[in-house]
Scaffold this motif. Structure first.
Motif, mmCIF file in Angstrom:
data_model
loop_
_atom_site.group_PDB
_atom_site.id
_atom_site.type_symbol
_atom_site.label_atom_id
_atom_site.label_comp_id
_atom_site.label_asym_id
_atom_site.label_seq_id
_atom_site.Cartn_x
_atom_site.Cartn_y
_atom_site.Cartn_z
ATOM 1 N N LEU A 1 -40.170 -39.233 2.371
ATOM 2 C CA LEU A 1 -40.759 -38.245 1.462
ATOM 3 C C LEU A 1 -41.702 -38.899 0.469
ATOM 4 O O LEU A 1 -42.763 -38.346 0.144
ATOM 5 C CB LEU A 1 -39.654 -37.499 0.711
ATOM 6 N N ALA A 2 -41.330 -40.084 -0.007
ATOM 7 C CA ALA A 2 -42.166 -40.777 -0.990
ATOM 8 C C ALA A 2 -43.540 -41.094 -0.418
ATOM 9 O O ALA A 2 -44.535 -41.102 -1.153
ATOM 10 C CB ALA A 2 -41.481 -42.056 -1.463
ATOM 11 N N PHE A 3 -43.597 -41.345 0.898
ATOM 12 C CA PHE A 3 -44.852 -41.763 1.510
ATOM 13 C C PHE A 3 -45.416 -40.726 2.483
ATOM 14 O O PHE A 3 -46.202 -41.047 3.375
ATOM 15 C CB PHE A 3 -44.661 -43.112 2.208
ATOM 16 N N GLY A 4 -45.015 -39.459 2.304
ATOM 17 C CA GLY A 4 -45.684 -38.360 2.988
ATOM 18 C C GLY A 4 -45.294 -38.108 4.425
ATOM 19 O O GLY A 4 -46.039 -37.470 5.165
ATOM 20 N N PHE A 5 -44.116 -38.572 4.847
ATOM 21 C CA PHE A 5 -43.625 -38.280 6.200
ATOM 22 C C PHE A 5 -42.520 -37.225 6.105
ATOM 23 O O PHE A 5 -41.632 -37.318 5.257
ATOM 24 C CB PHE A 5 -43.051 -39.545 6.852
ATOM 25 N N HIS A 6 -42.570 -36.246 7.022
ATOM 26 C CA HIS A 6 -41.596 -35.148 6.967
ATOM 27 C C HIS A 6 -40.878 -34.910 8.292
ATOM 28 O O HIS A 6 -40.176 -33.910 8.439
ATOM 29 C CB HIS A 6 -42.302 -33.850 6.540
ATOM 30 N N ASP A 7 -41.054 -35.829 9.258
ATOM 31 C CA ASP A 7 -40.459 -35.623 10.578
ATOM 32 C C ASP A 7 -39.745 -36.886 11.036
ATOM 33 O O ASP A 7 -40.363 -37.953 11.166
ATOM 34 C CB ASP A 7 -41.524 -35.233 11.594
ATOM 35 N N LEU A 8 -38.439 -36.750 11.297
ATOM 36 C CA LEU A 8 -37.613 -37.883 11.700
ATOM 37 C C LEU A 8 -36.922 -37.580 13.022
ATOM 38 O O LEU A 8 -36.177 -36.605 13.142
ATOM 39 C CB LEU A 8 -36.557 -38.162 10.627
ATOM 40 N N ALA A 9 -37.172 -38.436 14.021
ATOM 41 C CA ALA A 9 -36.464 -38.357 15.302
ATOM 42 C C ALA A 9 -35.346 -39.392 15.284
ATOM 43 O O ALA A 9 -35.585 -40.563 14.976
ATOM 44 C CB ALA A 9 -37.421 -38.633 16.460
ATOM 45 N N VAL A 10 -34.140 -38.970 15.617
ATOM 46 C CA VAL A 10 -32.982 -39.860 15.650
ATOM 47 C C VAL A 10 -32.504 -39.962 17.092
ATOM 48 O O VAL A 10 -32.165 -38.949 17.711
ATOM 49 C CB VAL A 10 -31.848 -39.342 14.748
ATOM 50 N N ILE A 11 -32.522 -41.189 17.616
ATOM 51 C CA ILE A 11 -32.056 -41.415 18.986
ATOM 52 C C ILE A 11 -30.566 -41.754 18.945
ATOM 53 O O ILE A 11 -30.153 -42.692 18.280
ATOM 54 C CB ILE A 11 -32.845 -42.563 19.659
ATOM 55 N N GLU A 12 -29.778 -40.964 19.643
ATOM 56 C CA GLU A 12 -28.324 -41.147 19.661
ATOM 57 C C GLU A 12 -27.915 -42.347 20.528
ATOM 58 O O GLU A 12 -28.658 -42.733 21.427
ATOM 59 C CB GLU A 12 -27.665 -39.872 20.203
ATOM 60 N N PRO A 13 -26.727 -42.913 20.243
ATOM 61 C CA PRO A 13 -25.775 -42.553 19.188
ATOM 62 C C PRO A 13 -26.285 -42.988 17.817
ATOM 63 O O PRO A 13 -27.059 -43.945 17.705
ATOM 64 C CB PRO A 13 -24.517 -43.315 19.583
ATOM 65 N N ALA A 14 -25.819 -42.286 16.790
ATOM 66 C CA ALA A 14 -26.326 -42.551 15.442
ATOM 67 C C ALA A 14 -25.318 -42.113 14.401
ATOM 68 O O ALA A 14 -24.440 -41.287 14.661
ATOM 69 C CB ALA A 14 -27.649 -41.816 15.227
ATOM 70 N N VAL A 15 -25.484 -42.652 13.204
ATOM 71 C CA VAL A 15 -24.663 -42.242 12.068
ATOM 72 C C VAL A 15 -24.973 -40.776 11.740
ATOM 73 O O VAL A 15 -26.068 -40.280 12.056
ATOM 74 C CB VAL A 15 -24.938 -43.161 10.858
ATOM 75 N N ASP A 16 -24.042 -40.111 11.124
ATOM 76 C CA ASP A 16 -24.147 -38.679 10.832
ATOM 77 C C ASP A 16 -25.206 -38.394 9.758
ATOM 78 O O ASP A 16 -25.068 -38.812 8.607
ATOM 79 C CB ASP A 16 -22.777 -38.179 10.361
ATOM 80 N N VAL A 17 -26.260 -37.696 10.150
ATOM 81 C CA VAL A 17 -27.328 -37.343 9.210
ATOM 82 C C VAL A 17 -26.802 -36.469 8.077
ATOM 83 O O VAL A 17 -27.248 -36.578 6.928
ATOM 84 C CB VAL A 17 -28.478 -36.627 9.951
ATOM 85 N N PHE A 18 -25.845 -35.588 8.371
ATOM 86 C CA PHE A 18 -25.314 -34.677 7.373
ATOM 87 C C PHE A 18 -24.027 -35.183 6.721
ATOM 88 O O PHE A 18 -23.350 -34.428 6.014
ATOM 89 C CB PHE A 18 -25.070 -33.304 7.984
ATOM 90 N N GLY A 19 -23.671 -36.427 6.945
ATOM 91 C CA GLY A 19 -22.518 -36.983 6.256
ATOM 92 C C GLY A 19 -22.790 -37.074 4.760
ATOM 93 O O GLY A 19 -23.911 -37.388 4.344
ATOM 94 N N PRO A 20 -21.806 -36.787 3.912
ATOM 95 C CA PRO A 20 -22.031 -36.847 2.461
ATOM 96 C C PRO A 20 -22.586 -38.180 1.977
ATOM 97 O O PRO A 20 -23.409 -38.210 1.052
ATOM 98 C CB PRO A 20 -20.625 -36.578 1.892
ATOM 99 N N SER A 21 -22.196 -39.297 2.605
ATOM 100 C CA SER A 21 -22.716 -40.599 2.197
ATOM 101 C C SER A 21 -24.208 -40.709 2.488
ATOM 102 O O SER A 21 -24.976 -41.260 1.687
ATOM 103 C CB SER A 21 -21.960 -41.722 2.916
#
Length: 251
Positions: free
Chosen positions: A116-136
């Motif tokens: 966000l700081a540098f103007g990017f708004h699209d993130l592709a996550v290749i699984e397996p991966a840490v939980d994007v919606f995890g509180p941490s």
């Protein structure tokens, strides 16, 4: 709805902390289920903002110290925003950040904040991966997760099939081109590997591999630092292109 300690299987999650919760209310108010306040929360301005959003969007606000202590065992939290999880689709016309098997919530959150700081708004996550919606992850992002589009892919090939127009720039310690000497053509995808292993060698053949100059005193840079350097470089390049349109790279 009885709230429990977070589990990835839940269809809801928590924005833990004042700032992440306010970011949630600004970006995704329609997904907020409730907000829980601690009695020690003394920020009148923040409480007023929360109550204003609640009045407009119809979610409950409650004070419940015991519940907050249960959901946030470190006992350093005064506000929790409860929200329904959601899916996003990447904007095919925009530049993308691609993270291959990210495994650390702190790094993932920091990457999203840097995006966000540098103007990017699209993130592709290749699984397996840490939980994007995890509180941490959410707390590490300081709520930036609510301002970007995140889409998950089972493999890199799935991402490439969906985004065939994007030029790939894998960042590797063995990259063929130095960052400062690389001409980026948009729409582009900057690709970063796992914190411990980086990108496999075969990624060099997927696009134009890039390396960041560094001293020999360390083997490699932290994922969040590498991503931040790359995105800042591209951010500065974009501003230079606006000021000097003749230098804009064409796809």
């Amino acid at each position: 709805m009885k709230l429990k300690r977070y589990d990835k299987a839940f269809d809801y999650s928590y924005a833990v902390g004042m700032f992440p919760t306010l970011e949630l209310l600004e970006a995704k108010p329609e997904l907020v289920l409730r907000v829980v306040l601690h009695s020690k929360c003394a920020s009148a301005d923040a409480i007023e903002q929360i109550e204003s959003h609640a009045a407009r969007h119809g979610f409950p606000v409650e004070q419940n110290d015991r519940l907050i202590d249960k959901l946030c065992p470190k006992r350093d939290c005064l506000v929790i925003g409860v929200f329904k999880k959601y899916a996003s689709r990447l904007d095919a016309a925009s530049d993308h950040v691609v993270l291959v098997n990210p495994s650390n919530a702190g790094n993932l959150g920091t990457v999203m904040r840097s995006m966000l700081a540098f103007g990017f708004h699209d993130l592709a996550v290749i699984e397996p991966a840490v939980d994007v919606f995890g509180p941490s992850t959410i707390r590490s992002s300081m709520g930036a997760v609510f301002g970007i589009r995140v889409e998950h892919f089972a493999a890199m090939d799935n991402y490439r099939t969906r985004q065939p127009a994007h030029r790939l720039y894998p960042f590797m310690t063995t990259g063929k081109h130095a960052l400062d000497e690389t001409t980026f053509t948009r729409p582009l995808s900057v690709v970063f590997g796992n914190e411990s292993s980086g990108l496999p060698e075969q990624y060099e053949a997927l696009g134009e591999s890039v390396r960041i100059a560094q001293s020999p005193d360390v083997d490699s840079l932290n994922l969040a630092i590498t991503t931040g350097i790359a995105l800042h470089h591209l951010y500065r390049s974009r501003h230079a292109e606006v000021e000097n349109p003749r230098h804009v790279s064409q796809a």
